[in-house]
Design an enzyme around this catalytic site. Structure first.
Site, PDB file in Angstrom:
ATOM      1  N   SER A  33       0.834  -1.194   0.000  1.00  0.00           N
ATOM      2  CA  SER A  33       0.000   0.000   0.000  1.00  0.00           C
ATOM      3  C   SER A  33       0.880   1.260   0.000  1.00  0.00           C
ATOM      4  O   SER A  33       1.575   1.539  -0.962  1.00  0.00           O
ATOM      5  CB  SER A  33      -0.961  -0.036   1.191  1.00  0.00           C
ATOM      6  OG  SER A  33      -1.936   0.967   1.090  1.00  0.00           O
ATOM      7  N   HIS A  78      -8.770   0.979   0.366  1.00  0.00           N
ATOM      8  CA  HIS A  78      -8.790  -0.013  -0.718  1.00  0.00           C
ATOM      9  C   HIS A  78     -10.192  -0.571  -0.977  1.00  0.00           C
ATOM     10  O   HIS A  78     -10.356  -1.764  -1.236  1.00  0.00           O
ATOM     11  CB  HIS A  78      -7.776  -1.135  -0.438  1.00  0.00           C
ATOM     12  CG  HIS A  78      -6.382  -0.620  -0.270  1.00  0.00           C
ATOM     13  ND1 HIS A  78      -5.676  -0.073  -1.315  1.00  0.00           N
ATOM     14  CD2 HIS A  78      -5.576  -0.536   0.822  1.00  0.00           C
ATOM     15  CE1 HIS A  78      -4.497   0.331  -0.867  1.00  0.00           C
ATOM     16  NE2 HIS A  78      -4.416   0.061   0.419  1.00  0.00           N
TER      17      HIS A  78
END
Length: 376
Positions: free
Chosen positions: A87, A191
């Site tokens: 990420s 996400h």
């Protein structure tokens, strides 16, 4: 084949960075100038309790990750063959690949953190010992339509993300049998589709920057494959609202190393060792043929291994039973693996995938095999 990895949000902790800020004072001062506050104070002391707030967490982790990487190079380590980041850590990987400099990366992360931090009422949790279909079915059957799969961390650890109230309601669904539910130290529904406004705004922000071709291949969370030269901005913006395919990314790297006739050596930069533990778990759960790992579901591989060795299953069950008789949850243990201090168990021991006798450790988001640990 050497791979450097950079962790993402959730890896932060008060005191991270240590002497890095003194060792790279010029860069630390530049970071403070861009952000308008002292990163050293935030990371070491966190006097205002801001470190776990997304708009502060992301720049802090980016800088600690970056300085850790520069320290690694300063100590004489050669450049890696591949780079990967979980990420937020992907921004460090692209910096290390020469796509932009330290300051540019910090400006990108600062904006990303601000945009993602504006999306409220979200939460995330890790589900252990449940597959994708099992998780999705449980969510659908219980009307949790605002919870989604956000991260495929390992074949046995999947992260869900969504509205905070529904994430809380999901806990009772994943505390049955071998399944476990662990809330994560994040502040938003990362996400998922809840991040689409942040994605669109970040995409517009990225248009003012130009990115160089990666000098080292970087594995993208979005695709689990190397970044394409002309799609850096597009891939970075998509990542915000898309699933992190970490397990597939590591499997791809393991397969690439195998095709080259090499071993893959993973080194984690920055705060903690969460990614190191995830890689260990992925390796343990892959079938013997790495070339088939990305195509074969973890459950299918486990069934094949279990049917191939009934004795192994019985042996693992015996180990688990013996461990649980003498070691309650919260037991202090030590490990034969180098680099780990005294550990504390967070669950009872259990048999994973039909053959692994393992126990989940507090603070490491992962399992240790029983053969690797002993009472402290």
């Amino acid at each position: 084949m050497k791979v450097f990895m950079f962790p993402g949000q959730g890896s932060q902790y008060k005191g991270m960075g240590g002497d890095l800020f003194d060792g790279f004072k010029d860069l630390a001062d530049k970071a403070d100038g861009i952000l308008g506050y002292s990163l050293r104070e935030l990371c070491i002391d966190d006097p205002r309790g801001e470190l776990n707030q997304t708009r502060f967490t992301q720049p802090a982790l980016y800088v600690v990750n970056a300085l850790s990487y520069f320290r690694k190079l300063e100590e004489g380590s050669g450049k890696p063959d591949f780079l990967a980041g979980h990420s937020l850590g992907e921004f460090n990987a692209l910096m290390a690949a020469g796509c932009y400099d330290f300051e540019t990366g910090l400006k990108l992360v600062q904006k990303r953190g601000e945009l993602m931090g504006e999306v409220s009422n979200g939460a995330m949790a890790a589900i252990v010992n449940a597959g994708k279909e099992e998780i999705e079915s449980a969510l659908a059957e219980n009307g949790l339509s605002n919870v989604f799969i956000a991260n495929y961390n390992t074949p046995s650890q999947i992260v869900i993300s969504g509205q905070a109230d529904e994430i809380a309601r999901a806990e009772q669904l994943f505390q049955r049998g071998k399944m476990r539910y662990y809330p994560l130290n994040t502040s938003g529904a990362f996400h998922t589709r809840f991040m689409l406004p942040a994605k669109e705004a970040f995409s517009k922000f990225l248009k003012q920057f130009k990115f160089a071709k990666p000098q080292i291949p970087v594995i993208a969370n979005y695709s689990a494959r190397p970044y394409e030269d002309k799609k850096i901005a597009d891939t970075l913006s998509r990542q915000i609202a898309s699933t992190v395919r970490w397990s597939e990314s590591i499997q791809y790297l393991l397969e690439t190393a195998a095709e080259r006739g090499q071993d893959a050596a993973f080194e984690e930069m920055g705060a903690g060792d969460v990614l190191t533990r995830l890689v260990y778990g992925i390796k343990q759960q892959m079938p013997a043929s790495t070339g088939q790992a990305a195509e074969k579901p973890a459950e299918e591989a486990a069934q094949a291994e279990q049917s191939a060795s009934g004795q192994a299953t019985e042996s693992a069950a015996d180990k688990v039973a013996a461990w649980n008789r003498g070691h309650p949850i919260g037991s202090k243990v030590k490990t034969s693996m180098e680099g780990y201090p005294e550990l504390e168990t967070r669950t009872e021991a259990m048999v994973l995938f039909g053959h692994r006798a393992a126990v989940y450790m507090k603070g490491y988001n992962g399992y240790f095999d029983l053969d690797e640990v002993s009472p402290a």
